[in-house]
Design a protein around this motif. Structure first.
Motif, PDB file in Angstrom:
ATOM      1  N   ASP A  49      20.024  11.031 -17.167  1.00  0.00           N
ATOM      2  CA  ASP A  49      20.120  10.462 -18.514  1.00  0.00           C
ATOM      3  C   ASP A  49      18.995  11.016 -19.387  1.00  0.00           C
ATOM      4  OD1 ASP A  49      22.298   8.963 -17.845  1.00  0.00           O
ATOM      5  OD2 ASP A  49      21.237   7.046 -17.703  1.00  0.00           O
ATOM      6  N   SER A  50      19.306  11.283 -20.644  1.00  0.00           N
ATOM      7  CA  SER A  50      18.303  11.729 -21.597  1.00  0.00           C
ATOM      8  C   SER A  50      17.545  10.505 -22.120  1.00  0.00           C
ATOM      9  CB  SER A  50      18.958  12.475 -22.760  1.00  0.00           C
ATOM     10  OG  SER A  50      18.003  12.853 -23.723  1.00  0.00           O
ATOM     11  N   VAL A  51      16.236  10.482 -21.945  1.00  0.00           N
ATOM     12  CA  VAL A  51      15.428   9.309 -22.266  1.00  0.00           C
ATOM     13  C   VAL A  51      14.316   9.690 -23.242  1.00  0.00           C
ATOM     14  CG1 VAL A  51      14.061   7.418 -21.334  1.00  0.00           C
ATOM     15  CG2 VAL A  51      15.872   8.439 -19.943  1.00  0.00           C
ATOM     16  N   THR A  52      14.169   8.895 -24.292  1.00  0.00           N
ATOM     17  CA  THR A  52      13.076   9.066 -25.246  1.00  0.00           C
ATOM     18  C   THR A  52      12.047   7.966 -25.004  1.00  0.00           C
ATOM     19  OG1 THR A  52      14.532  10.043 -26.921  1.00  0.00           O
ATOM     20  CG2 THR A  52      12.430   9.159 -27.685  1.00  0.00           C
TER      21      THR A  52
ATOM     22  N   THR B 286      11.232  13.362 -25.168  1.00  0.00           N
ATOM     23  CA  THR B 286      12.600  13.176 -24.687  1.00  0.00           C
ATOM     24  C   THR B 286      12.863  14.163 -23.557  1.00  0.00           C
ATOM     25  OG1 THR B 286      13.366  12.484 -26.891  1.00  0.00           O
ATOM     26  CG2 THR B 286      15.045  13.180 -25.302  1.00  0.00           C
ATOM     27  N   PHE B 287      13.276  13.652 -22.411  1.00  0.00           N
ATOM     28  CA  PHE B 287      13.629  14.532 -21.294  1.00  0.00           C
ATOM     29  C   PHE B 287      14.502  13.768 -20.302  1.00  0.00           C
ATOM     30  CE2 PHE B 287       9.297  12.903 -20.754  1.00  0.00           C
ATOM     31  CZ  PHE B 287       9.418  12.171 -19.587  1.00  0.00           C
ATOM     32  N   PRO B 288      15.188  14.476 -19.404  1.00  0.00           N
ATOM     33  CA  PRO B 288      16.070  13.813 -18.440  1.00  0.00           C
ATOM     34  C   PRO B 288      15.294  12.977 -17.429  1.00  0.00           C
ATOM     35  CG  PRO B 288      16.629  16.137 -18.679  1.00  0.00           C
ATOM     36  CD  PRO B 288      15.298  15.949 -19.329  1.00  0.00           C
TER      37      PRO B 288
ATOM     38  N   GLN C  83      13.768  14.251 -13.546  1.00  0.00           N
ATOM     39  CA  GLN C  83      13.729  15.697 -13.659  1.00  0.00           C
ATOM     40  C   GLN C  83      12.513  16.247 -12.936  1.00  0.00           C
ATOM     41  OE1 GLN C  83      13.171  17.141 -17.648  1.00  0.00           O
ATOM     42  NE2 GLN C  83      13.386  19.285 -17.103  1.00  0.00           N
TER      43      GLN C  83
ATOM     44  N   SER D 133       9.005  10.998 -15.082  1.00  0.00           N
ATOM     45  CA  SER D 133      10.456  11.157 -15.138  1.00  0.00           C
ATOM     46  C   SER D 133      11.144  10.377 -14.024  1.00  0.00           C
ATOM     47  CB  SER D 133      10.817  12.643 -15.048  1.00  0.00           C
ATOM     48  OG  SER D 133      12.207  12.838 -15.111  1.00  0.00           O
TER      49      SER D 133
ATOM     50  N   THR E 240      18.007   5.762 -24.824  1.00  0.00           N
ATOM     51  CA  THR E 240      18.610   6.556 -23.762  1.00  0.00           C
ATOM     52  C   THR E 240      19.883   7.200 -24.276  1.00  0.00           C
ATOM     53  OG1 THR E 240      19.869   4.671 -22.914  1.00  0.00           O
ATOM     54  CG2 THR E 240      17.689   5.060 -21.953  1.00  0.00           C
ATOM     55  N   ASN E 241      20.056   8.471 -23.910  1.00  0.00           N
ATOM     56  CA  ASN E 241      21.238   9.240 -24.313  1.00  0.00           C
ATOM     57  C   ASN E 241      21.469   9.173 -25.828  1.00  0.00           C
ATOM     58  OD1 ASN E 241      21.870   9.999 -21.635  1.00  0.00           O
ATOM     59  ND2 ASN E 241      22.803   7.976 -21.297  1.00  0.00           N
ATOM     60  N   GLY E 242      20.349   9.198 -26.577  1.00  0.00           N
ATOM     61  CA  GLY E 242      20.434   9.236 -28.021  1.00  0.00           C
ATOM     62  C   GLY E 242      20.786   7.919 -28.681  1.00  0.00           C
TER      63      GLY E 242
END
Length: 234
Positions: A53-56, A94-96, A99, A133, A231-233
């Motif tokens: 998941d893309s997380v900020t 922001t990164f997965p 990761q 991460s 998460t996820n934008g």
């Protein structure tokens, strides 16, 4: 003639006022319930972060004494500057989740007011970001966590006087307890290719010990306080 007694009037309740009060209480309870549910929906009932998941996140990295080193929090940044301690300011990352960066150093754009060169690149160590991460998995939007970074490292760095000065340090002016931004390259050896200069990074180092011949410095940190922003934008 016998005078007729006037019976006392019964208290008549003002049903309209009571109705308004009850209605007001109902709206207040509805508002509180909606607020609480919005919090629960955004955290407890939200879908937990999964690997990939893309997380900020907002974050603050601290040293062993709890002093901020780099932060996304404007108030923490300003407070640290007022206390006289060095600190870098950066933007949300922001990164997965989960990761692996597979890098020794990962550059993070940052700002340090005492440096006249403008925006600089702070060097987060790959293992630091790997751990952050990994710890994101299972968290929810709005949740906070303090991550222990000390398990990643085993010792500080002991440099000879010559090594320290070759890296740009002033041995005579350096004293135990000093903290300052240290600039270093991602290529520790001499670079003979002038067309491909090494990238320069900054980290805040602390002088732990000093003798006539050697100096002990630490560029390692203790905790990373993180907060999931989205998460996820979303």
């Amino acid at each position: 003639m016998v005078a007729m007694k006037t019976l006392p009037k019964k208290d008549e309740k003002n049903w309209s006022k009571i109705g308004i009060i009850v209605l007001g209480i109902g709206f207040a309870l509805l508002f509180i319930g909606t607020y609480v549910m919005s919090i629960l929906t955004g955290t407890v009932f939200a879908t937990a972060i999964k690997p990939g998941d893309s997380v900020t996140i907002d974050f603050t990295v601290r040293d062993k004494l709890g002093r901020p080193i780099i932060t996304t929090d404007q108030q923490i940044y300003n407070g640290t500057l007022r206390s006289g301690n060095p600190v870098f300011f950066t933007q949300k990352m922001t990164f997965p989740a989960n990761q692996t960066f597979n890098k020794t150093i990962v550059g993070v754009g940052a700002y340090y007011p005492a440096l006249s060169v403008g925006p600089v690149t702070f060097g987060m160590l790959g293992p630091e970001l790997d751990l952050i991460s990994a710890e994101l998995v299972g968290m929810h939007t709005g949740e906070t966590k303090s991550i222990n970074l000390t398990a990643l490292y085993s010792s500080s760095s002991v440099l000879s006087r010559e090594e320290y000065e070759q890296l740009g340090g002033d041995y005579n002016l350096s004293a135990v307890g000093q903290m300052y931004p240290w600039s270093f390259a991602d290529q520790p050896t001499v670079n003979l290719d002038s067309s491909n200069p090494p990238d320069n990074y900054y980290r805040i180092v602390e002088i732990l010990d000093k003798t006539d011949d050697n100096i002990t410095i630490s560029y390692l940190y203790s905790t990373a306080d993180i907060k999931v922003v989205s998460t996820n934008g979303q």
